[in-house]
Write a protein that holds these residues in place. Structure first.
Motif, mmCIF file in Angstrom:
data_model
loop_
_atom_site.group_PDB
_atom_site.id
_atom_site.type_symbol
_atom_site.label_atom_id
_atom_site.label_comp_id
_atom_site.label_asym_id
_atom_site.label_seq_id
_atom_site.Cartn_x
_atom_site.Cartn_y
_atom_site.Cartn_z
ATOM 1 N N ALA A 1 0.810 -1.212 0.000
ATOM 2 C CA ALA A 1 0.000 0.000 0.000
ATOM 3 C C ALA A 1 0.846 1.265 0.000
ATOM 4 O O ALA A 1 0.300 2.374 -0.096
ATOM 5 C CB ALA A 1 -0.926 0.005 1.215
ATOM 6 N N GLY A 2 2.167 1.124 0.128
ATOM 7 C CA GLY A 2 3.057 2.272 0.083
ATOM 8 C C GLY A 2 3.310 2.943 1.407
ATOM 9 O O GLY A 2 3.863 4.043 1.457
ATOM 10 N N LEU A 3 2.951 2.286 2.507
ATOM 11 C CA LEU A 3 3.100 2.897 3.828
ATOM 12 C C LEU A 3 4.389 2.499 4.545
ATOM 13 O O LEU A 3 4.682 3.035 5.611
ATOM 14 C CB LEU A 3 1.913 2.517 4.730
ATOM 15 N N ALA A 4 5.168 1.582 3.981
ATOM 16 C CA ALA A 4 6.290 1.007 4.721
ATOM 17 C C ALA A 4 7.502 1.933 4.799
ATOM 18 O O ALA A 4 8.246 1.908 5.780
ATOM 19 C CB ALA A 4 6.699 -0.324 4.088
ATOM 20 N N GLY A 5 7.714 2.759 3.789
ATOM 21 C CA GLY A 5 8.950 3.527 3.737
ATOM 22 C C GLY A 5 8.919 4.836 4.472
ATOM 23 O O GLY A 5 9.948 5.495 4.607
ATOM 24 N N ASP A 6 7.764 5.259 4.945
ATOM 25 C CA ASP A 6 7.634 6.568 5.580
ATOM 26 C C ASP A 6 6.803 6.401 6.841
ATOM 27 O O ASP A 6 5.599 6.162 6.768
ATOM 28 C CB ASP A 6 6.953 7.538 4.611
ATOM 29 N N PHE A 7 7.440 6.517 7.998
ATOM 30 C CA PHE A 7 6.710 6.317 9.248
ATOM 31 C C PHE A 7 7.359 7.116 10.364
ATOM 32 O O PHE A 7 8.518 7.540 10.280
ATOM 33 C CB PHE A 7 6.654 4.828 9.615
ATOM 34 N N GLY A 8 6.604 7.321 11.413
ATOM 35 C CA GLY A 8 7.099 8.001 12.597
ATOM 36 C C GLY A 8 6.541 7.325 13.827
ATOM 37 O O GLY A 8 5.829 6.319 13.734
ATOM 38 N N PRO A 9 6.832 7.844 15.005
ATOM 39 C CA PRO A 9 6.284 7.276 16.242
ATOM 40 C C PRO A 9 4.806 7.632 16.378
ATOM 41 O O PRO A 9 4.443 8.677 16.908
ATOM 42 C CB PRO A 9 7.136 7.917 17.338
ATOM 43 N N ALA A 10 3.921 6.759 15.895
ATOM 44 C CA ALA A 10 2.494 7.056 15.800
ATOM 45 C C ALA A 10 1.807 6.960 17.152
ATOM 46 O O ALA A 10 1.996 5.988 17.882
ATOM 47 C CB ALA A 10 1.832 6.099 14.807
ATOM 48 N N LEU A 11 0.984 7.948 17.457
ATOM 49 C CA LEU A 11 0.182 7.933 18.679
ATOM 50 C C LEU A 11 -1.310 8.075 18.387
ATOM 51 O O LEU A 11 -2.121 7.347 18.939
ATOM 52 C CB LEU A 11 0.638 9.035 19.636
ATOM 53 N N GLY A 12 -1.700 9.017 17.545
ATOM 54 C CA GLY A 12 -3.111 9.231 17.253
ATOM 55 C C GLY A 12 -3.445 8.896 15.810
ATOM 56 O O GLY A 12 -2.631 9.117 14.921
ATOM 57 N N VAL A 13 -4.664 8.371 15.564
ATOM 58 C CA VAL A 13 -5.095 7.991 14.215
ATOM 59 C C VAL A 13 -6.533 8.438 14.004
ATOM 60 O O VAL A 13 -7.388 8.234 14.868
ATOM 61 C CB VAL A 13 -4.996 6.462 13.999
ATOM 62 N N SER A 14 -6.794 9.050 12.837
ATOM 63 C CA SER A 14 -8.150 9.412 12.456
ATOM 64 C C SER A 14 -8.343 9.123 10.972
ATOM 65 O O SER A 14 -7.474 9.453 10.158
ATOM 66 C CB SER A 14 -8.413 10.903 12.729
ATOM 67 N N THR A 15 -9.459 8.489 10.621
ATOM 68 C CA THR A 15 -9.731 8.151 9.232
ATOM 69 C C THR A 15 -10.943 8.934 8.746
ATOM 70 O O THR A 15 -11.972 8.982 9.415
ATOM 71 C CB THR A 15 -9.994 6.643 9.065
ATOM 72 N N ALA A 16 -10.814 9.568 7.569
ATOM 73 C CA ALA A 16 -11.906 10.355 6.990
ATOM 74 C C ALA A 16 -11.554 10.634 5.536
ATOM 75 O O ALA A 16 -10.407 10.453 5.105
ATOM 76 C CB ALA A 16 -12.105 11.669 7.753
ATOM 77 N N ASP A 17 -12.520 11.080 4.772
ATOM 78 C CA ASP A 17 -12.295 11.488 3.385
ATOM 79 C C ASP A 17 -11.878 12.951 3.398
ATOM 80 O O ASP A 17 -12.710 13.851 3.366
ATOM 81 C CB ASP A 17 -13.571 11.279 2.570
ATOM 82 N N PHE A 18 -10.577 13.211 3.418
ATOM 83 C CA PHE A 18 -10.079 14.563 3.599
ATOM 84 C C PHE A 18 -10.071 15.397 2.318
ATOM 85 O O PHE A 18 -10.083 16.620 2.384
ATOM 86 C CB PHE A 18 -8.672 14.528 4.211
ATOM 87 N N ASN A 19 -10.010 14.750 1.158
ATOM 88 C CA ASN A 19 -9.962 15.512 -0.091
ATOM 89 C C ASN A 19 -11.251 15.426 -0.895
ATOM 90 O O ASN A 19 -11.315 15.892 -2.039
ATOM 91 C CB ASN A 19 -8.772 15.067 -0.950
ATOM 92 N N GLY A 20 -12.295 14.833 -0.330
ATOM 93 C CA GLY A 20 -13.607 14.852 -0.944
ATOM 94 C C GLY A 20 -13.765 14.017 -2.193
ATOM 95 O O GLY A 20 -14.668 14.280 -3.000
ATOM 96 N N ASP A 21 -12.946 12.961 -2.341
ATOM 97 C CA ASP A 21 -13.065 12.126 -3.543
ATOM 98 C C ASP A 21 -13.880 10.862 -3.295
ATOM 99 O O ASP A 21 -14.002 10.020 -4.188
ATOM 100 C CB ASP A 21 -11.689 11.766 -4.086
ATOM 101 N N GLY A 22 -14.438 10.709 -2.085
ATOM 102 C CA GLY A 22 -15.276 9.557 -1.793
ATOM 103 C C GLY A 22 -14.538 8.351 -1.263
ATOM 104 O O GLY A 22 -15.159 7.310 -1.030
ATOM 105 N N TRP A 23 -13.224 8.466 -1.045
ATOM 106 C CA TRP A 23 -12.415 7.358 -0.526
ATOM 107 C C TRP A 23 -11.787 7.781 0.786
ATOM 108 O O TRP A 23 -11.296 8.908 0.933
ATOM 109 C CB TRP A 23 -11.331 6.957 -1.524
ATOM 110 N N ILE A 24 -11.763 6.852 1.747
ATOM 111 C CA ILE A 24 -11.280 7.158 3.093
ATOM 112 C C ILE A 24 -9.760 7.261 3.118
ATOM 113 O O ILE A 24 -9.044 6.402 2.591
ATOM 114 C CB ILE A 24 -11.741 6.079 4.090
ATOM 115 N N ASP A 25 -9.266 8.326 3.750
ATOM 116 C CA ASP A 25 -7.840 8.570 3.941
ATOM 117 C C ASP A 25 -7.477 8.326 5.407
ATOM 118 O O ASP A 25 -8.363 8.125 6.252
ATOM 119 C CB ASP A 25 -7.498 10.007 3.526
ATOM 120 N N ILE A 26 -6.193 8.369 5.716
ATOM 121 C CA ILE A 26 -5.727 8.069 7.072
ATOM 122 C C ILE A 26 -4.775 9.178 7.530
ATOM 123 O O ILE A 26 -3.779 9.471 6.862
ATOM 124 C CB ILE A 26 -4.999 6.711 7.135
#
Length: 544
Positions: free
Chosen positions: A202-227
């Motif tokens: 999915a392309g998430l492996a190469g870019d990460f940080g010490p994650a604490l909070g997570v929210s999922t929503a359609d942020f750009n209004g294209d009808g698909w959920i983002d993270i």
């Protein structure tokens, strides 16, 4: 607190408000810790606790809240050093399952729809051994099955714990920059009770940080959920869904990775919501004492402007370290307000000097949305109403997780606060009943959700056997032409799971509004008139 300043001691816990038994009210799960020293040899600690809500509605309409500890009979055996919890129906049997994040292997408990749960961590392949804090169930590929995002934090072990010191030269908890972050995980739901780790694909492996909070929503209004991921001391990430199973991190390009001054802050809690009623998802991130919390206002296309100073949320929060937080309409006036749970992560010197045994405690904050202010370029302004929030806001505790939901089904949002090294607090809202409201459970029927072929039949309660449609967006159209946008979600805040029902304040409006729903698969439906001051289940396929 062991006195050894183990870093993992100060990160948890979270809590959950979810309907474990399908009877229409919210039950409670409380995450517990234990002994870090003994984790390497054997499970330790009291284990998480499940409380059944035995809500009583009295003849005069008042509510009596009663909770029963049903942990033993539920079969939930949480054997890790607990951090957080996520809730969602991963196998589409109509019953909400629990995912527990730990310092150590995580656990997935399948709800058997009869008051018991089964540990399916290994067979589902979601028993991530990393140090996880927040997680979210999300249907990122719109196939009708909930996938799972797990935010991982740092690479730390008690055996390799480093000594750190505070400004006074005394031993203290370390900074997160002392340790290396761990990659987060994205698990794809295989529709058969198992998941596949698709982090790299999915392309998430190469870019990460010490994650604490997570929210999922359609942020750009294209009808698909983002993270969106809040990272501790490193740039936050906005993973935009590419609609082909992959994501791109547009945190920097979107303006949500850093503060208004271009600084990476200690992001902890996070939530998304339409705070200015313009139809898109805005972001709020809690940070470390001295930094102030961040408010990112969405332009509608996934580009954001940081407005914490103009809104009044930034300066008022600088004296606090924020964790659990959410957008919710405290007084049901149609505008989203905010409550922030606070607690330090390093010794507060003023408390140490008076020999306070828990020198990390802080008070909570409560902010009321005043709407746009003409003198501030139409920026949404917030009023600090903490002093009017009740006696509980005078308590100073080491706050961490916060779960938001209507626990007494009276039409306003209550808050369950999880404290580190202290008792939980259940904050009952006594303000929202002054205005009208509409409550919606968004459900997927057998025609809209592809049910597992060998799924056990749900022992349906009040809600039947259709699952909550997390990620669905709702447009409430009032009789005066005003529109309010909300979404069904259980994630956000910090290490906690929220009520998935949509609760919308209508102010003084007494007419039944039109409701327009955008389902997670992109289809839309409308209901011409939905009753106010009560909860209604809208099932996909039953509208126009």
């Amino acid at each position: 607190m062991s006195g050894k300043f183990y870093y993992a001691e100060i990160i948890g816990p979270g809590a959950a408000m979810f309907d474990a038994d399908n009877d229409g009210d919210l039950d409670v799960y409380l995450v517990q810790g234990g002994s870090i020293d003994s984790q390497a040899t054997s499970p330790a600690g009291p284990g998480g606790r499940l409380f059944r809500n035995d809500l009583v509605i009295n003849p005069d309409g008042t509510r009596t809240l009663r909770f029963t500890d049903v942990t033993e009979r539920s079969g939930i055996r949480s054997h890790g050093y607990g951090m957080g919890v996520a809730a969602g129906d991963f196998n589409n049997d109509g019953c909400v399952d629990l995912y527990l994040t730990n310092f150590g292997p995580n656990q997935l408990f399948r709800n058997n729809c009869d008051g018991t749960f089964t540990d399916v961590s290994r067979q589902s392949r979601t028993d991530d051994p990393s140090w996880s804090v927040s997680a979210a169930f999300v249907d990122y590929d719109r196939d009708g099955w909930l996938d799972l995002f797990v935010g991982n934090y740092l690479s730390w072990r008690a055996a390799s714990s480093m000594p750190c010191f505070g400004p006074s030269g005394r031993p203290d908890y370390c900074s997160p920059n002392t340790y290396q972050p761990q990659p987060s995980r994205l698990y794809h739901n295989n529709h058969d009770g198992t998941f596949t780790d698709v982090t790299a694909a999915a392309g998430l492996a190469g870019d990460f940080g010490p994650a604490l909070g997570v929210s999922t929503a359609d942020f750009n209004g294209d009808g698909w959920i983002d993270i969106y991921v809040a990272n501790d001391g490193q740039p936050n990430q906005l993973w935009i869904n590419q609609r082909n199973g992959t994501f791109r991190n547009l945190g920097l390009l979107s303006g949500t990775a850093l503060s208004a001054h271009g600084k990476a802050k200690a992001g902890m809690g996070v939530d998304a919501g339409d705070i200015d009623n313009d139809g898109d998802e805005d972001l709020f991130v809690t940070n470390l004492m001295g930094e102030g919390n961040d408010l990112y206002i969405n332009s509608g296309s996934g580009l954001f402007e940081e407005q914490s100073a103009r809104s009044g949320l930034g300066v008022a929060s600088r004296a606090y370290t924020g964790f659990g937080a959410a957008w919710f309409d405290i007084d049901n006036d149609g505008r989203l307000d905010s409550l922030i749970v606070n607690g330090a992560v390093q010794t507060i010197e003023a408390l140490r000097r008076v020999n306070d045994p828990l020198p990390l405690h802080q008070r909570k904050l409560l902010f009321r949305n005043l709407g746009p202010s003409a003198g501030s370029g139409q920026a949404t302004r917030f009023e600090d109403v903490t002093a009017r929030g009740g006696a509980v806001f005078q308590l100073s505790e080491v706050g961490r997780g916060a779960a938001f939901g209507d626990v007494d089904n009276d039409g306003d949002t209550d808050v369950l606060v999880a404290n580190n090294n202290g008792k939980p607090r259940l904050l009952i809202n006594n303000v929202g009943a002054r205005n009208h409201w509409i409550g919606l459970r968004l459900a997927g029927g057998p025609g809209s959700i592809r049910f597992q072929a060998d799924a056990r039949p749900a022992r349906a309660g009040r809600y039947g056997n259709s699952r909550d449609m997390l990620g669905a967006r709702v447009e409430i159209i009032l009789d005066n032409g005003m529109t309010l946008w909300r979404r069904a979600r259980s994630d956000g805040s910090y290490a906690s799971a929220n009520d998935p029902r949509v609760l919308v304040g209508l102010g003084q409006s007494t007419r039944a509004p039109r409701v327009h729903v955008v389902w997670p698969d992109g289809s839309t439906e409308e209901w011409s008139s939905v009753a106010i001051d009560r909860y209604t289940t809208l099932t996909q396929g039953s509208g126009k």
